[in-house]
Motif scaffolding. Structure first.
Motif, PDB file in Angstrom:
ATOM      1  N   THR A  16       0.821  -1.205   0.000  1.00  0.00           N
ATOM      2  CA  THR A  16       0.000   0.000   0.000  1.00  0.00           C
ATOM      3  C   THR A  16       0.858   1.261   0.000  1.00  0.00           C
ATOM      4  O   THR A  16       0.341   2.360  -0.099  1.00  0.00           O
ATOM      5  CB  THR A  16      -0.939   0.040   1.218  1.00  0.00           C
ATOM      6  OG1 THR A  16      -0.152   0.016   2.409  1.00  0.00           O
ATOM      7  CG2 THR A  16      -1.913  -1.113   1.204  1.00  0.00           C
ATOM      8  N   THR A  17       2.167   1.067   0.117  1.00  0.00           N
ATOM      9  CA  THR A  17       3.077   2.215   0.129  1.00  0.00           C
ATOM     10  C   THR A  17       4.214   1.991  -0.856  1.00  0.00           C
ATOM     11  O   THR A  17       5.350   1.743  -0.464  1.00  0.00           O
ATOM     12  CB  THR A  17       3.638   2.449   1.547  1.00  0.00           C
ATOM     13  OG1 THR A  17       4.189   1.223   2.018  1.00  0.00           O
ATOM     14  CG2 THR A  17       2.580   2.952   2.503  1.00  0.00           C
ATOM     15  N   SER A  19       7.267   2.639  -3.369  1.00  0.00           N
ATOM     16  CA  SER A  19       8.381   3.588  -3.358  1.00  0.00           C
ATOM     17  C   SER A  19       8.806   3.884  -4.784  1.00  0.00           C
ATOM     18  O   SER A  19       8.660   3.049  -5.671  1.00  0.00           O
ATOM     19  CB  SER A  19       9.563   3.002  -2.594  1.00  0.00           C
ATOM     20  OG  SER A  19       9.232   2.827  -1.246  1.00  0.00           O
ATOM     21  N   ARG A  41      -2.568   9.930  -5.631  1.00  0.00           N
ATOM     22  CA  ARG A  41      -2.438   8.967  -4.529  1.00  0.00           C
ATOM     23  C   ARG A  41      -2.320   7.573  -5.130  1.00  0.00           C
ATOM     24  O   ARG A  41      -3.149   7.170  -5.938  1.00  0.00           O
ATOM     25  CB  ARG A  41      -3.638   9.055  -3.609  1.00  0.00           C
ATOM     26  CG  ARG A  41      -3.669  10.309  -2.788  1.00  0.00           C
ATOM     27  CD  ARG A  41      -4.897  10.334  -1.875  1.00  0.00           C
ATOM     28  NE  ARG A  41      -4.902  11.513  -1.040  1.00  0.00           N
ATOM     29  CZ  ARG A  41      -5.344  12.712  -1.418  1.00  0.00           C
ATOM     30  NH1 ARG A  41      -5.812  12.864  -2.643  1.00  0.00           N
ATOM     31  NH2 ARG A  41      -5.314  13.733  -0.605  1.00  0.00           N
ATOM     32  N   ASP A  44      -1.245   4.356  -0.184  1.00  0.00           N
ATOM     33  CA  ASP A  44      -1.043   5.382   0.839  1.00  0.00           C
ATOM     34  C   ASP A  44       0.073   6.355   0.480  1.00  0.00           C
ATOM     35  O   ASP A  44       0.406   7.239   1.258  1.00  0.00           O
ATOM     36  CB  ASP A  44      -0.746   4.728   2.187  1.00  0.00           C
ATOM     37  CG  ASP A  44      -1.938   3.958   2.736  1.00  0.00           C
ATOM     38  OD1 ASP A  44      -3.073   4.333   2.407  1.00  0.00           O
ATOM     39  OD2 ASP A  44      -1.729   2.977   3.478  1.00  0.00           O
ATOM     40  N   THR A  45       0.677   6.193  -0.680  1.00  0.00           N
ATOM     41  CA  THR A  45       1.726   7.097  -1.148  1.00  0.00           C
ATOM     42  C   THR A  45       1.081   8.313  -1.797  1.00  0.00           C
ATOM     43  O   THR A  45       0.134   8.183  -2.575  1.00  0.00           O
ATOM     44  CB  THR A  45       2.644   6.372  -2.157  1.00  0.00           C
ATOM     45  OG1 THR A  45       3.328   5.326  -1.462  1.00  0.00           O
ATOM     46  CG2 THR A  45       3.655   7.315  -2.778  1.00  0.00           C
ATOM     47  N   LEU A  47       1.774  11.827  -4.030  1.00  0.00           N
ATOM     48  CA  LEU A  47       2.664  12.624  -4.874  1.00  0.00           C
ATOM     49  C   LEU A  47       2.017  13.979  -5.124  1.00  0.00           C
ATOM     50  O   LEU A  47       0.850  14.050  -5.530  1.00  0.00           O
ATOM     51  CB  LEU A  47       2.916  11.918  -6.204  1.00  0.00           C
ATOM     52  CG  LEU A  47       3.599  10.561  -6.125  1.00  0.00           C
ATOM     53  CD1 LEU A  47       3.637   9.907  -7.501  1.00  0.00           C
ATOM     54  CD2 LEU A  47       4.995  10.700  -5.562  1.00  0.00           C
ATOM     55  N   PHE A  68      11.473  11.900  -3.770  1.00  0.00           N
ATOM     56  CA  PHE A  68      10.619  10.985  -3.026  1.00  0.00           C
ATOM     57  C   PHE A  68      11.230  10.692  -1.674  1.00  0.00           C
ATOM     58  O   PHE A  68      12.422  10.424  -1.563  1.00  0.00           O
ATOM     59  CB  PHE A  68      10.425   9.672  -3.806  1.00  0.00           C
ATOM     60  CG  PHE A  68       9.372   8.796  -3.202  1.00  0.00           C
ATOM     61  CD1 PHE A  68       8.037   9.065  -3.415  1.00  0.00           C
ATOM     62  CD2 PHE A  68       9.720   7.729  -2.396  1.00  0.00           C
ATOM     63  CE1 PHE A  68       7.057   8.274  -2.836  1.00  0.00           C
ATOM     64  CE2 PHE A  68       8.746   6.935  -1.816  1.00  0.00           C
ATOM     65  CZ  PHE A  68       7.412   7.210  -2.042  1.00  0.00           C
ATOM     66  N   ASP A  70      11.151   8.130   1.174  1.00  0.00           N
ATOM     67  CA  ASP A  70      10.739   6.756   1.456  1.00  0.00           C
ATOM     68  C   ASP A  70      10.235   6.586   2.884  1.00  0.00           C
ATOM     69  O   ASP A  70       9.462   5.673   3.161  1.00  0.00           O
ATOM     70  CB  ASP A  70      11.915   5.819   1.194  1.00  0.00           C
ATOM     71  CG  ASP A  70      11.493   4.505   0.598  1.00  0.00           C
ATOM     72  OD1 ASP A  70      10.351   4.409   0.120  1.00  0.00           O
ATOM     73  OD2 ASP A  70      12.316   3.575   0.609  1.00  0.00           O
ATOM     74  N   ASP A  72       8.253   8.651   4.705  1.00  0.00           N
ATOM     75  CA  ASP A  72       6.836   8.993   4.886  1.00  0.00           C
ATOM     76  C   ASP A  72       6.011   8.789   3.617  1.00  0.00           C
ATOM     77  O   ASP A  72       4.840   9.138   3.567  1.00  0.00           O
ATOM     78  CB  ASP A  72       6.663  10.408   5.434  1.00  0.00           C
ATOM     79  CG  ASP A  72       7.140  11.490   4.492  1.00  0.00           C
ATOM     80  OD1 ASP A  72       7.627  11.169   3.394  1.00  0.00           O
ATOM     81  OD2 ASP A  72       7.022  12.671   4.855  1.00  0.00           O
ATOM     82  N   HIS A  73       6.607   8.222   2.598  1.00  0.00           N
ATOM     83  CA  HIS A  73       5.930   7.859   1.343  1.00  0.00           C
ATOM     84  C   HIS A  73       5.223   9.046   0.699  1.00  0.00           C
ATOM     85  O   HIS A  73       4.072   8.961   0.297  1.00  0.00           O
ATOM     86  CB  HIS A  73       4.973   6.684   1.564  1.00  0.00           C
ATOM     87  CG  HIS A  73       5.680   5.479   2.070  1.00  0.00           C
ATOM     88  ND1 HIS A  73       6.445   4.680   1.255  1.00  0.00           N
ATOM     89  CD2 HIS A  73       5.796   4.958   3.324  1.00  0.00           C
ATOM     90  CE1 HIS A  73       6.980   3.720   1.980  1.00  0.00           C
ATOM     91  NE2 HIS A  73       6.608   3.867   3.231  1.00  0.00           N
ATOM     92  N   THR A  74       5.957  10.138   0.602  1.00  0.00           N
ATOM     93  CA  THR A  74       5.463  11.323  -0.103  1.00  0.00           C
ATOM     94  C   THR A  74       6.533  11.764  -1.087  1.00  0.00           C
ATOM     95  O   THR A  74       7.713  11.463  -0.920  1.00  0.00           O
ATOM     96  CB  THR A  74       5.162  12.486   0.861  1.00  0.00           C
ATOM     97  OG1 THR A  74       6.362  12.821   1.568  1.00  0.00           O
ATOM     98  CG2 THR A  74       4.055  12.128   1.839  1.00  0.00           C
TER      99      THR A  74
END
Length: 84
Positions: A16-17, A19, A41, A44-45, A47, A68, A70, A72-74
């Motif tokens: 769900t996340t 990278s 989205r 849960d990532t 951008l 990116f 890694d 906090d997956h944003t």
């Protein structure tokens, strides 16, 4: 190899996340527009698309990952120009 192993060969679970690496090109849906920027989205990532126009919401676009995080997956991505 058992029948079960043969049946499940090649199966994998998606995270769900996901990278991404800077420079990677992906296709994603623009799911919203917040604080003057588009948002994509993927699970849960999240951008942020600083160059996305509001009319791109709910459309699929090609993106290039600019940065990116890694932990906090944003990240931040750029919408690639349509070359049609």
């Amino acid at each position: 190899m058992s029948r079960f192993d043969a049946f499940t060969a090649g199966w994998s679970f998606r995270t769900t996340t996901p990278s991404f690496e800077a420079g990677e090109e992906i296709t994603a849906f623009v799911t919203g527009y917040e604080d003057g920027a588009g948002v994509a989205r993927i699970g849960d990532t999240i951008l942020t698309l600083t160059d996305a126009a509001p009319e791109l919401v709910d459309t699929q676009v090609d993106l290039r990952i600019e940065e990116f995080d890694d932990s906090d997956h944003t990240g931040r991505a750029t919408v690639l120009a349509d070359e049609d």
